[in-house]
Scaffold this motif. Structure first.
Motif, PDB file in Angstrom:
ATOM      1  N   LEU A   1      34.510 -31.349   5.692  1.00  6.41           N
ATOM      2  CA  LEU A   1      34.782 -29.980   5.292  1.00  6.41           C
ATOM      3  C   LEU A   1      36.241 -29.677   5.614  1.00  6.41           C
ATOM      4  CD1 LEU A   1      33.749 -27.185   4.347  1.00  6.41           C
ATOM      5  CD2 LEU A   1      33.202 -26.728   6.731  1.00  6.41           C
ATOM      6  N   ILE A   2      37.000 -29.260   4.607  1.00  4.27           N
ATOM      7  CA  ILE A   2      38.406 -28.913   4.791  1.00  4.27           C
ATOM      8  C   ILE A   2      38.459 -27.409   5.037  1.00  4.27           C
ATOM      9  CG2 ILE A   2      40.705 -28.928   3.766  1.00  4.27           C
ATOM     10  CD1 ILE A   2      39.582 -31.732   4.177  1.00  4.27           C
ATOM     11  N   ILE A   3      38.959 -26.998   6.213  1.00  2.00           N
ATOM     12  CA  ILE A   3      39.069 -25.587   6.568  1.00  2.00           C
ATOM     13  C   ILE A   3      40.549 -25.228   6.566  1.00  2.00           C
ATOM     14  CG2 ILE A   3      38.614 -23.840   8.307  1.00  2.00           C
ATOM     15  CD1 ILE A   3      36.297 -25.595   9.273  1.00  2.00           C
ATOM     16  N   ILE A   4      40.931 -24.330   5.668  1.00  2.00           N
ATOM     17  CA  ILE A   4      42.327 -23.931   5.532  1.00  2.00           C
ATOM     18  C   ILE A   4      42.529 -22.591   6.230  1.00  2.00           C
ATOM     19  CG2 ILE A   4      44.183 -23.354   3.931  1.00  2.00           C
ATOM     20  CD1 ILE A   4      42.841 -25.208   1.900  1.00  2.00           C
ATOM     21  N   ASN A   5      43.396 -22.598   7.236  1.00  2.00           N
ATOM     22  CA  ASN A   5      43.784 -21.382   7.945  1.00  2.00           C
ATOM     23  C   ASN A   5      45.170 -21.007   7.447  1.00  2.00           C
ATOM     24  OD1 ASN A   5      41.586 -21.247  10.021  1.00  2.00           O
ATOM     25  ND2 ASN A   5      42.416 -23.271  10.472  1.00  2.00           N
ATOM     26  N   GLY A   6      45.233 -20.142   6.461  1.00  2.00           N
ATOM     27  CA  GLY A   6      46.516 -19.774   5.874  1.00  2.00           C
ATOM     28  C   GLY A   6      47.046 -18.482   6.448  1.00  2.00           C
ATOM     29  N   ASP A   7      48.329 -18.477   6.791  1.00  2.55           N
ATOM     30  CA  ASP A   7      48.979 -17.259   7.218  1.00  2.55           C
ATOM     31  C   ASP A   7      48.976 -16.268   6.056  1.00  2.55           C
ATOM     32  OD1 ASP A   7      50.995 -16.196   9.464  1.00  2.55           O
ATOM     33  OD2 ASP A   7      51.752 -15.619   7.482  1.00  2.55           O
TER      34      ASP A   7
ATOM     35  N   TYR B   1      35.783 -22.525 -25.266  1.00  7.07           N
ATOM     36  CA  TYR B   1      36.811 -21.991 -24.384  1.00  7.07           C
ATOM     37  C   TYR B   1      36.809 -22.793 -23.092  1.00  7.07           C
ATOM     38  CZ  TYR B   1      36.757 -18.259 -27.754  1.00  7.07           C
ATOM     39  OH  TYR B   1      36.823 -17.561 -28.912  1.00  7.07           O
ATOM     40  N   SER B   2      38.007 -23.125 -22.622  1.00  8.84           N
ATOM     41  CA  SER B   2      38.104 -23.951 -21.420  1.00  8.84           C
ATOM     42  C   SER B   2      37.696 -23.139 -20.201  1.00  8.84           C
ATOM     43  CB  SER B   2      39.530 -24.473 -21.252  1.00  8.84           C
ATOM     44  OG  SER B   2      40.415 -23.393 -21.074  1.00  8.84           O
ATOM     45  N   LYS B   3      37.054 -23.817 -19.281  1.00 11.78           N
ATOM     46  CA  LYS B   3      36.601 -23.181 -18.058  1.00 11.78           C
ATOM     47  C   LYS B   3      37.565 -23.564 -16.943  1.00 11.78           C
ATOM     48  CE  LYS B   3      31.827 -23.289 -19.501  1.00 11.78           C
ATOM     49  NZ  LYS B   3      30.488 -23.776 -19.245  1.00 11.78           N
ATOM     50  N   PHE B   4      37.871 -22.596 -16.114  1.00 16.75           N
ATOM     51  CA  PHE B   4      38.798 -22.843 -15.028  1.00 16.75           C
ATOM     52  C   PHE B   4      38.062 -23.089 -13.720  1.00 16.75           C
ATOM     53  CE2 PHE B   4      41.187 -20.371 -18.121  1.00 16.75           C
ATOM     54  CZ  PHE B   4      42.256 -21.229 -18.311  1.00 16.75           C
ATOM     55  N   ALA B   5      36.946 -23.774 -13.783  1.00 16.78           N
ATOM     56  CA  ALA B   5      36.156 -24.051 -12.588  1.00 16.78           C
ATOM     57  C   ALA B   5      36.257 -25.528 -12.222  1.00 16.78           C
ATOM     58  CB  ALA B   5      34.710 -23.648 -12.808  1.00 16.78           C
ATOM     59  N   GLU B   6      37.437 -26.093 -12.328  1.00 18.22           N
ATOM     60  CA  GLU B   6      37.628 -27.499 -12.009  1.00 18.22           C
ATOM     61  C   GLU B   6      37.427 -27.761 -10.515  1.00 18.22           C
ATOM     62  OE1 GLU B   6      38.322 -30.025 -14.160  1.00 18.22           O
ATOM     63  OE2 GLU B   6      38.094 -28.600 -15.778  1.00 18.22           O
ATOM     64  N   LEU B   7      37.891 -26.834  -9.685  1.00 12.99           N
ATOM     65  CA  LEU B   7      37.806 -27.010  -8.245  1.00 12.99           C
ATOM     66  C   LEU B   7      36.931 -25.912  -7.687  1.00 12.99           C
ATOM     67  CD1 LEU B   7      38.890 -28.579  -5.813  1.00 12.99           C
ATOM     68  CD2 LEU B   7      40.765 -26.967  -5.721  1.00 12.99           C
ATOM     69  N   GLU B   8      35.776 -26.288  -7.153  1.00 13.62           N
ATOM     70  CA  GLU B   8      34.874 -25.298  -6.595  1.00 13.62           C
ATOM     71  C   GLU B   8      35.325 -24.948  -5.182  1.00 13.62           C
ATOM     72  OE1 GLU B   8      30.776 -26.289  -6.902  1.00 13.62           O
ATOM     73  OE2 GLU B   8      31.031 -27.068  -8.926  1.00 13.62           O
ATOM     74  N   ILE B   9      35.454 -23.663  -4.932  1.00 13.33           N
ATOM     75  CA  ILE B   9      35.917 -23.189  -3.637  1.00 13.33           C
ATOM     76  C   ILE B   9      34.853 -22.284  -3.050  1.00 13.33           C
ATOM     77  CG2 ILE B   9      37.683 -21.846  -2.453  1.00 13.33           C
ATOM     78  CD1 ILE B   9      39.598 -22.655  -4.655  1.00 13.33           C
ATOM     79  N   THR B  10      34.518 -22.507  -1.801  1.00 12.26           N
ATOM     80  CA  THR B  10      33.585 -21.649  -1.105  1.00 12.26           C
ATOM     81  C   THR B  10      34.380 -20.652  -0.285  1.00 12.26           C
ATOM     82  OG1 THR B  10      32.051 -23.496  -0.950  1.00 12.26           O
ATOM     83  CG2 THR B  10      31.632 -21.603   0.469  1.00 12.26           C
TER      84      THR B  10
ATOM     85  N   TYR C   1      38.121 -35.246  -1.333  1.00 12.37           N
ATOM     86  CA  TYR C   1      37.358 -34.297  -0.529  1.00 12.37           C
ATOM     87  C   TYR C   1      37.097 -33.043  -1.352  1.00 12.37           C
ATOM     88  CZ  TYR C   1      39.167 -37.444   3.031  1.00 12.37           C
ATOM     89  OH  TYR C   1      39.505 -38.556   3.743  1.00 12.37           O
ATOM     90  N   ASN C   2      35.825 -32.710  -1.509  1.00 11.03           N
ATOM     91  CA  ASN C   2      35.457 -31.605  -2.396  1.00 11.03           C
ATOM     92  C   ASN C   2      35.056 -30.336  -1.672  1.00 11.03           C
ATOM     93  OD1 ASN C   2      35.778 -33.253  -4.700  1.00 11.03           O
ATOM     94  ND2 ASN C   2      33.776 -34.153  -4.331  1.00 11.03           N
ATOM     95  N   LYS C   3      34.795 -30.396  -0.385  1.00 10.23           N
ATOM     96  CA  LYS C   3      34.349 -29.220   0.356  1.00 10.23           C
ATOM     97  C   LYS C   3      35.551 -28.538   0.992  1.00 10.23           C
ATOM     98  CE  LYS C   3      30.034 -31.493   1.517  1.00 10.23           C
ATOM     99  NZ  LYS C   3      29.266 -32.066   2.631  1.00 10.23           N
ATOM    100  N   ILE C   4      35.939 -27.403   0.417  1.00 14.28           N
ATOM    101  CA  ILE C   4      37.104 -26.667   0.899  1.00 14.28           C
ATOM    102  C   ILE C   4      36.679 -25.229   1.166  1.00 14.28           C
ATOM    103  CG2 ILE C   4      39.422 -25.852   0.350  1.00 14.28           C
ATOM    104  CD1 ILE C   4      39.727 -28.256  -1.478  1.00 14.28           C
TER     105      ILE C   4
END
Length: 143
Positions: free
Chosen positions: A104-110, A36-45, A130-133
Motif C-alpha cells: 500500500l502506497i501512502i502519500i503524505n502530501g504537504d 467516450y474515453s474514460k479517465f479511470a486508468e488509475l484507481e485511487i482510494t 504498485y496499484n494500491k495508492i
C-alpha cells in the motif's frame, strides 16, 4: 443544328436536400457509435475523515509511507530521496518494498506541494507495478 428553337434553355439545378439527408444520417451514425474515453486508468482510494477511532485489531497491510514537501522533495519510509526523476523514484519504491507483492502506497502530501510532485510519485508507483495508492488527510476538529 438546334432542334429546340422556341424553348428556353433549362438552368442546371443542384438539389441540396438529398446531400443534407445523407450528411445527417452520417452525423447520427457517428454520434451513436462514438465511445467516450474514460479517465479511470488509475484507481485511487481517497481517505474518509471521521472522528471515530480505528479498531486496533484490524491488521494493516504492508505499506510504504511517502512524504512530499512543499518544495517538491520526497522521503520514502523516512529516507530522503536524492533525485526527483520518475525512474529514480520507481527504483526507490522497489527498494523500499523489498519482497512485498503489492504494498500500500501512502502519500503524505504537504498542502502546498505541487500537483506535479504528487503525480510524479503516482507515476513511479504505477511503473513499479504498485496499484494500491491512498492519501493521508488531516481531521479538522469540529468547533
Amino acid at each position: 443544328m438546334n432542334f429546340q428553337r422556341g424553348r428556353p434553355k433549362e438552368e442546371p439545378e443542384i438539389n441540396l436536400v438529398p446531400m443534407i439527408d445523407v450528411l445527417l444520417v452520417i452525423l447520427i451514425f457517428l454520434v451513436v457509435t462514438t465511445t467516450y474515453s474514460k479517465f479511470a486508468e488509475l484507481e485511487i482510494t481517497l481517505p474518509e475523515a471521521n472522528s471515530t477511532e480505528i479498531d486496533k485489531k484490524v491488521e494493516r497491510p504492508k505499506s510504504i509511507d511517502i512524504a512530499v514537501t512543499a518544495m517538491g522533495e520526497y522521503t520514502i519510509d523516512t529516507v530522503p530521496v536524492k533525485s526527483t526523476s520518475i525512474e529514480y523514484l520507481r527504483d526507490a519504491l522497489r527498494n523500499a518494498a523489498r519482497d512485498q507483492e503489492d504494498p500500500l502506497i501512502i502519500i503524505n502530501g504537504d498542502e502546498n506541494a505541487s500537483y506535479q510532485s504528487v503525480i510524479r510519485i503516482m507515476e513511479a508507483a504505477r511503473l513499479a507495478g504498485y496499484n494500491k495508492i491512498t492519501f493521508v488527510a488531516e481531521i479538522k476538529p469540529e468547533n
